[in-house]
Every structure is written in C-alpha cells, then in structure tokens.
Design a protein around this motif. Structure first.
Motif, mmCIF file in Angstrom:
data_model
loop_
_atom_site.group_PDB
_atom_site.id
_atom_site.type_symbol
_atom_site.label_atom_id
_atom_site.label_comp_id
_atom_site.label_asym_id
_atom_site.label_seq_id
_atom_site.Cartn_x
_atom_site.Cartn_y
_atom_site.Cartn_z
ATOM 1 N N GLU A 61 14.976 -8.805 12.269
ATOM 2 C CA GLU A 61 15.777 -8.344 11.140
ATOM 3 C C GLU A 61 14.999 -8.323 9.827
ATOM 4 O OE1 GLU A 61 18.375 -11.750 9.344
ATOM 5 O OE2 GLU A 61 18.639 -11.770 11.517
ATOM 6 N N ASN A 62 13.948 -9.132 9.713
ATOM 7 C CA ASN A 62 13.185 -9.171 8.456
ATOM 8 C C ASN A 62 12.085 -8.113 8.393
ATOM 9 O OD1 ASN A 62 14.650 -11.327 7.349
ATOM 10 N ND2 ASN A 62 13.440 -12.820 8.518
ATOM 11 N N ALA A 63 11.914 -7.376 9.480
ATOM 12 C CA ALA A 63 10.917 -6.294 9.479
ATOM 13 C C ALA A 63 11.604 -5.031 8.963
ATOM 14 C CB ALA A 63 10.374 -6.082 10.892
ATOM 15 N N ARG A 64 11.658 -4.900 7.654
ATOM 16 C CA ARG A 64 12.434 -3.829 7.027
ATOM 17 C C ARG A 64 11.583 -2.584 6.785
ATOM 18 N NH1 ARG A 64 14.498 -8.670 4.932
ATOM 19 N NH2 ARG A 64 12.626 -8.842 3.659
ATOM 20 N N ALA A 65 12.196 -1.445 7.069
ATOM 21 C CA ALA A 65 11.560 -0.155 6.800
ATOM 22 C C ALA A 65 12.569 0.714 6.057
ATOM 23 C CB ALA A 65 11.142 0.521 8.100
ATOM 24 N N TRP A 66 12.097 1.423 5.054
ATOM 25 C CA TRP A 66 12.969 2.240 4.207
ATOM 26 C C TRP A 66 12.728 3.705 4.526
ATOM 27 C CZ3 TRP A 66 16.312 -0.366 0.912
ATOM 28 C CH2 TRP A 66 16.105 -1.751 0.862
ATOM 29 N N THR A 67 13.785 4.340 5.031
ATOM 30 C CA THR A 67 13.651 5.713 5.511
ATOM 31 C C THR A 67 14.505 6.661 4.689
ATOM 32 O OG1 THR A 67 13.733 7.080 7.509
ATOM 33 C CG2 THR A 67 15.529 5.509 7.195
ATOM 34 N N GLU A 68 14.117 7.919 4.718
ATOM 35 C CA GLU A 68 14.879 8.935 3.993
ATOM 36 C C GLU A 68 15.919 9.533 4.923
ATOM 37 O OE1 GLU A 68 14.259 13.275 1.806
ATOM 38 O OE2 GLU A 68 12.529 11.956 2.118
ATOM 39 N N ALA A 69 17.180 9.300 4.606
ATOM 40 C CA ALA A 69 18.278 9.828 5.414
ATOM 41 C C ALA A 69 18.574 11.264 5.006
ATOM 42 C CB ALA A 69 19.521 8.958 5.227
ATOM 43 N N PRO A 70 19.173 12.050 5.908
ATOM 44 C CA PRO A 70 19.538 13.433 5.555
ATOM 45 C C PRO A 70 20.434 13.469 4.322
ATOM 46 C CG PRO A 70 19.753 13.085 7.916
ATOM 47 C CD PRO A 70 19.479 11.741 7.318
ATOM 48 N N GLU A 71 20.215 14.465 3.482
ATOM 49 C CA GLU A 71 20.964 14.535 2.230
ATOM 50 C C GLU A 71 21.999 15.641 2.207
ATOM 51 O OE1 GLU A 71 18.059 14.715 -0.926
ATOM 52 O OE2 GLU A 71 18.040 12.518 -1.046
ATOM 53 N N SER A 72 22.143 16.387 3.285
ATOM 54 C CA SER A 72 23.168 17.421 3.362
ATOM 55 C C SER A 72 23.913 17.271 4.679
ATOM 56 C CB SER A 72 22.548 18.818 3.266
ATOM 57 O OG SER A 72 21.827 19.129 4.445
ATOM 58 N N VAL A 73 25.118 17.831 4.718
ATOM 59 C CA VAL A 73 25.928 17.750 5.928
ATOM 60 C C VAL A 73 25.245 18.467 7.084
ATOM 61 C CG1 VAL A 73 28.124 18.443 6.966
ATOM 62 C CG2 VAL A 73 28.080 17.530 4.640
ATOM 63 N N GLN A 74 24.610 19.598 6.805
ATOM 64 C CA GLN A 74 23.937 20.354 7.869
ATOM 65 C C GLN A 74 22.788 19.554 8.468
ATOM 66 O OE1 GLN A 74 22.422 24.138 6.628
ATOM 67 N NE2 GLN A 74 21.708 24.715 8.667
ATOM 68 N N GLN A 75 21.974 18.922 7.614
ATOM 69 C CA GLN A 75 20.857 18.125 8.129
ATOM 70 C C GLN A 75 21.365 16.892 8.884
ATOM 71 O OE1 GLN A 75 18.382 17.189 4.800
ATOM 72 N NE2 GLN A 75 17.717 19.297 4.475
ATOM 73 N N LEU A 76 22.414 16.274 8.346
ATOM 74 C CA LEU A 76 22.989 15.106 9.017
ATOM 75 C C LEU A 76 23.514 15.499 10.387
ATOM 76 C CD1 LEU A 76 23.867 12.125 8.900
ATOM 77 C CD2 LEU A 76 26.006 12.897 7.847
ATOM 78 N N TRP A 77 24.201 16.638 10.446
ATOM 79 C CA TRP A 77 24.726 17.134 11.725
ATOM 80 C C TRP A 77 23.589 17.324 12.727
ATOM 81 C CZ3 TRP A 77 29.855 19.041 12.908
ATOM 82 C CH2 TRP A 77 29.952 19.650 14.144
ATOM 83 N N SER A 78 22.514 17.972 12.287
ATOM 84 C CA SER A 78 21.401 18.242 13.196
ATOM 85 C C SER A 78 20.804 16.949 13.722
ATOM 86 C CB SER A 78 20.330 19.061 12.473
ATOM 87 O OG SER A 78 20.830 20.311 12.069
ATOM 88 N N GLN A 79 20.621 15.962 12.834
ATOM 89 C CA GLN A 79 20.015 14.700 13.257
ATOM 90 C C GLN A 79 20.906 13.961 14.247
ATOM 91 O OE1 GLN A 79 20.175 11.000 10.905
ATOM 92 N NE2 GLN A 79 17.960 11.253 10.653
#
Length: 687
Positions: A518-536
């Motif tokens: 749990e302490n091995a943290r990584a910061w990622t860029e999540a999709p910022e639009s509904v279309q990209q979120l849907w695809s992912q």
C-alpha cells in the motif's frame, strides 16, 4: 416492466381528491327524483327503476384475488347474479376473475381505470379512463360493456352541478350510468347484521340496486352477509338478476374480435409479464443486497486485518530488507506529454534502479525526448509497434536485474515507491507485488469520481484480496515481478486486453504469492472525458472477462491452480463481473420508489445504502491518508458515474456473448501529472 407495473398499480396517475357536494341548480328535477339507472344517450335523459321483488347486487372496485372468488362462490351457491363494476387496474392484473364473472353469467361494468373523482378531470382524462378500462375488459373477457358507475357516486339525487355535466359527457360516449338505491357501506366493516339491514329495501317488496364491494380491504363481513342475506331475501320472494335482465333490456356486453380483441389480450399479457417481472426483480434485488453488503462487510473486515498486519512494528517480509538493484520498464507509445515527468520521477528514486523505456513505434518523438534528458541509468529500447505486452517482454529481455518493476508512461513515482514495492520479495514465495495506484488529476469532477473509485473500489479491494490470497490484478501503473516467475508463466501475454490481470492469474496458478504494497504509491493520469473513460473501462472490463475465461480450467485443477480456481476465480467473477451487472437494480428501484411510492421509505433505504458506502469510502480514505473532501461528490458519483460503469459492463457482456473483438484504444494524454507528492498525504499544489 416496472413502469408498466407502476402504471397498472394506479400509483403514477392516482388522484385521490373527492369533491364536496355542490349546488343542484342545473340538474333536472326529473333526474334527481328519478331512478338509479340513467340513460342520457338520447336527446332526453331517461331514468329507470328496478322492478319490485328484484334486487340487483353490484360490487365495486374489484376484482380482488382474495375476496372476489369468495363473493362469486356465494353467488353461485345461492343461484344469484350481479353486476361487477371493475377498475381497469384490477381487471388488468386479475383477468381470470373477470373472465369467470362473464362465464358465470354476471354482468361487468366500468368503474374507470384509476378510480378518480371525474368531476376533477378533463374530458381527455375521462376518455382515457374509459378507454383503458374497456381495454382491460376486452383483454380479460373479450367483451365491451355499456354499463358505467362513477367512482364516489351514490344515489341519483346526489348528482350536483359538478357531477351532472360529467354524467352527460359519459352518456354521449355511449354509456348507461348506474347509481344505487341502498348502500351497505360494507367498506366500513359495520358488522354482518348491519350490512344485511342496509342492503334490504326499506319498503318490503321494493326493487333496488344494492352497493357492495369485493375489493379494497377485508371483505369477510361482506361474504358472510351474502351467505345469510341471499337465502333470506330469496325466501321473501326476491330474485337476484343482472341489471339488463331486471330492466328487460339487451345485454350490456358486446363481444369483440379481430384487432380489438388482440389489442386487449396483448395488454393483459404485458401486464402479466410486468407482474412476474416485479417478483423476479425483487428476488434479484435481494440477491444484490446480500452480495453488496457481504462485499462491504468483507472489505471492512479484511482491510482492517490487513492494515493491522502492516502496522505491526515487528512485521517484515524477510530477514533482511531488499536492497538489490531493480529494472524499471516503461512501455511508451506516443507519450510525449508525459514521458519526461515519468522518467524524472524514476531518476529521483531512493532505490538503485535501471530504467528501460521501450518505445513501441511512437511517432511523436517520445524516444527522442527521453534520450535528450541524458539521465544516468536510463536507456531507450526502440521497436516497431507491436503492442504493450510485446514491449514489456522486450523490456524484460533487456533488463539486467532479477526484480522487474513495470509502470505506464503516464505515471510518476514517489522517491520511495520502488523501494516499498520490492520489499515483499524478501519472501521467496512472493512472485509479484501490486502497488497503490492513485489518481493525480483529481481536480475535475470526473477525476474526483475516479479518485474515489481508485481508493475505495481498487485499493480497498486489494487489501481484501491480499488477505484472501487471490489478488486478481497487478495494476499496469505500478507493479513488480520476479523475472523467474514471469518467465515461468510465459511472460506478458497478448491473449487478452487485460494483460495485467492475465499474468496475475497465471502467477497464482503457478503457485506464486501475489501481495499488495500500500505504501508503493504511483500517481497516474486518469481519463478526463467521458469518451476516454468509456474506452478505458470497456477495455478493462472486457479484458477481465477474457482473463477469467482463459483461466477457467483452474476450477477443476489441483494444487495452487485449483485453489485459485475455486477461491479466486469465483470471488473475482462474483464481485467484478456478475454482481455489478445486477447492482443497477438498486438504482432502478430507487427511481421506481420515488415515482410510484413509497417515496420517503425508498429515499431512506437508498440513503442507508449510500451511508454504508460512505463509511467504506471514508475508511479507505483514512487507510490511504487521503483528505475526505472529495467524498462530497460520492452521492453524485453513485447517481451518474456508476451508471456509466454499468453500461460499460453491459456492453462488455454483449461483446463477449456475441464473440465480438475489441481493439486496444490509445487514450489521449495531457501531462497533467507532473510530479508526485513526497508523502502519502495529498498536498495542495503538488499536482
């Protein structure tokens, strides 16, 4: 089906207003002083009275599945006929009883569809009440009727300036209006003797139309009164006839056929399906409730056990900490916006690393950007575009270390991430480690919702799966592997669209432990639009189904593979594939309850479920040292975001069942995550 059920159960358009008496200035005197049967279809209204020694029994508001059969039984037992003024809602739901009425020689009249006071209604609403009532009658018994009784009506002398125009309008529609002579008021349950007294005409030998009810509550007194009163009145020379029979008029029933008949039957069939669907959905909702609460209970309990284990000061993975160098693989395809931030974060690691960026045929200069940084221990491996699994396997071949860390090209590590991620490898049984992936771009509403999902839905789940020893997925954003374990299972496979889930399941089946750091943290860029979120999410969901199907044979195998097949696969399938498919029932019943009632109880129940989710989310945020302010959007997430995830899962199911193919879809990156916070707590301005 729920909408149709609510429609038929008289909740959606129900109007319970009853107009108080009004003046009688515009009602003709001959109508007020006339008989209870009013035929105003011609130019001049005509009133009729029932002949002497004739009783017309009328029953309102049915049919009722409990009391109408008992009333019919008593009428048949005593060789009596009557008129049943049925509502469309009840006739639609219990067509067999209407059919029995007609078959046993009784007459049926209309009592509107929803039982409103028609003096409050527009002419279009009156037309609808009549036509829907007739439609139910056509479907149930194959007849139309010309008899009508207005709701809340009584004797003819009770007509006033508000109800008389309605009566005239209904007559123009071809109906004979039937009022009453005597009212038993059996709905008040005054007692059997009192019902009999009120039903009896005041003057011995007079004919009468008698009002009773076969629905709307407990009608046991009505049934008991009929059993005594019918033979008593027959002994006095009375006969019990249908209305048209008593008036020596043509039958009120007209058979229907052709399109009208099939339209009615289709309506009754649809209502029957909706009634059965409701029963099925209630059972399904109960199953969902058990699954949801079981999952919440397991997550809270096992996450607490996991947190207590991690907090133990004497807890270590092995005799000595892991200090050996690590190869970090970064597969990259057109990641120019993010790659520099990613590589710089690795260069700042407090653990010795070699960084290998595998450029998978990028066309935007990704590899050139990395080389231009001229960072020590960072090298680029170029290859023709072959996909992420091939890039990772290529990276493993070029790596010089036994421990392999894999990350995405849009992710940044904290300085301590690699060190925390590889410590579990001090235990030789550990083959892979899942890190703590966190959303970096959480300032937008979609980002905040994904942040909640990552902390609660992913990381709290991983704590649970860690205790159960059936971790389903090493996240692509932050995961570590033993090279030996990885090659034993054939490396990263391109058989599915979820190569991370696929390889994790393969490691379990090969006997390796997969744990969560749990302490091995990584910061990622999540999709910022509904279309990209849907695809992912579509790719994730479909890929998970593919991985489950690929490893299905583990269910019948022995050893480590069998344990995962009989413990891990059912858990993953139940909580990640099947339960979410049924979970929308909670929201469906929320809408149904708010629209059709009881609204207050429905809202309270849904708020209770939301409160439990809130408790789980708050606990997950506390374990991850996250600020609680993002939980403000949790209710909105449940209403909007969750529905999107349901549809994504449904589309994945359709794709899987139809044998469709889903190609890898590259998400557009913005480089919003520039650096990671220096601690586990979110810091303002760090992103």
């Amino acid at each position: 089906m729920l909408l149709l059920r609510g429609y038929v159960h008289s909740e959606f358009l129900a109007d319970h207003r009853v107009r108080p008496p009004a003046s009688i200035d515009n009602v003709p005197e001959e109508i007020l002083s006339g008989g209870p049967v009013l035929d105003a279809r011609g130019e001049k209204p005509i009133s009729h009275r029932v002949p002497d020694h004739t009783l017309v029994l009328t029953f309102d508001d049915g049919p009722d599945p409990e009391w109408t059969p008992k009333v019919l039984d008593k009428l048949r037992e005593h060789d009596a006929h009557g008129v049943f003024f049925v509502t469309g809602t009840m006739a639609s739901r219990y067509p067999d009883l209407v059919r029995r009425m007609v078959q046993e020689g009784h007459e049926v009249g209309l009592h509107t569809f929803n039982h409103p006071d028609l003096s409050y209604q527009s002419t279009s609403r009156i037309d609808w009440e009549l036509s829907q009532n007739q439609l139910a009658l056509q479907g149930a018994a194959g007849v139309r009727t010309s008899l009508f009784r207005p709701p809340y009506s009584s004797t003819a002398d009770a007509l006033d300036d508000e109800s008389w125009p309605v009566t005239q309008y209904i007559a123009k529609r071809g109906y004979i209006t039937t009022f009453i002579d005597t009212d038993t008021e059996d709905w008040q349950r005054p007692g059997v003797g009192e019902i009999m007294r009120r039903a009896t005409p005041k003057k011995d030998g007079d004919g009468a139309i008698v009002l009773m009810h076969d629905s709307g509550g407990d009608r046991s007194q009505t049934v008991a009164a009929l059993d005594k009163w019918l033979p008593e009145m027959a002994g006095k020379g009375y006969k019990f006839a249908n209305l048209t029979e008593a008036l020596k008029a043509p039958s009120a029933h007209t058979p229907v056929s052709g399109f009208e008949r099939w339209k009615g039957k289709s309506w009754v069939l649809a209502v029957g399906v909706s009634e059965n669907a409701m029963s099925f959905l209630v059972v399904a909702l109960a199953i969902v409730g058990v699954l949801v609460f079981s999952r919440f209970g397991l997550m809270l309990l096992l996450s607490a056990i996991h947190a207590r284990k991690v907090r133990k000061r004497d807890f270590v993975w092995g005799r000595f900490p892991v200090t050996e160098p690590v190869s970090v693989l970064v597969p990259a395809y057109n990641e120019r916006e993010c790659i520099a931030n990613t590589v710089r974060s690795l260069a700042a690691s407090d653990h010795p690393v070699e960084v290998i960026v595998i450029d998978d045929g990028s066309t935007d200069g990704t590899a050139d950007i990395v080389e231009a940084l001229r960072l020590p221990n960072v090298r680029v491996v170029r290859q023709a575009n072959a996909g992420k699994p091939a890039a990772l396997n290529n990276g493993v071949r070029h790596a010089t270390c036994e421990l392999i860390v894999m990350m995405d090209g849009d992710t940044v590590f904290e300085p301590t991430t690699v060190r925390e991620l590889v410590q579990p490898f001090a235990d030789p049984s550990v083959g892979a480690v899942a890190g703590n992936a966190k959303v970096g771009n959480r300032d937008s509403l979609i980002g905040a919702w994904q942040h909640i999902e990552y902390v609660m839905g992913f990381n709290l789940d991983r704590r649970m799966y860690d205790i159960l020893r059936c971790m389903p997925t090493i996240p692509g954003a932050v995961g570590a592997f033993r090279r030996t374990a990885l090659w034993r299972v054939g490396g990263m496979s391109d058989d599915t669209l979820a190569e991370d889930t696929d390889v994790t399941m393969a490691l379990h089946r090969d006997g390796w432990r997969v744990v969560y750091a749990e302490n091995a943290r990584a910061w990622t860029e999540a999709p910022e639009s509904v279309q990209q979120l849907w695809s992912q999410r579509y790719r994730w969901s479909y890929g998970t189904m593919q991985a489950i199907w690929k490893h299905r044979r583990a269910v019948v195998e022995r050893g480590a593979s069998g344990r995962f097949g009989r413990v891990g696969l059912p858990f993953v399938s139940l909580f990640m594939v099947f339960a979410p498919l049924l979970a929308p029932l909670i929201d469906v019943f929320l809408v149904y309850g708010l629209v059709f009632g009881p609204s207050a109880k429905t809202a309270l129940a849904w708020a209770g479920v939301l409160a439990i989710q809130g408790v789980c989310a708050a606990y997950a945020f506390r374990l991850d040292h996250e600020r609680m302010r993002h939980l403000v959007s949790l209710p909105l997430q449940q209403i909007l975001y969750r529905q999107l995830m349901y549809v994504v899962l449904l589309q994945s199911w359709i794709t899987a069942l139809t044998g469709g193919r889903l190609r890898w879809q590259k998400l557009r990156r913005t480089g919003a995550v520039e650096a990671a916070p220096t601690s586990g707590r979110e810091k303002a301005g760090a992103l």
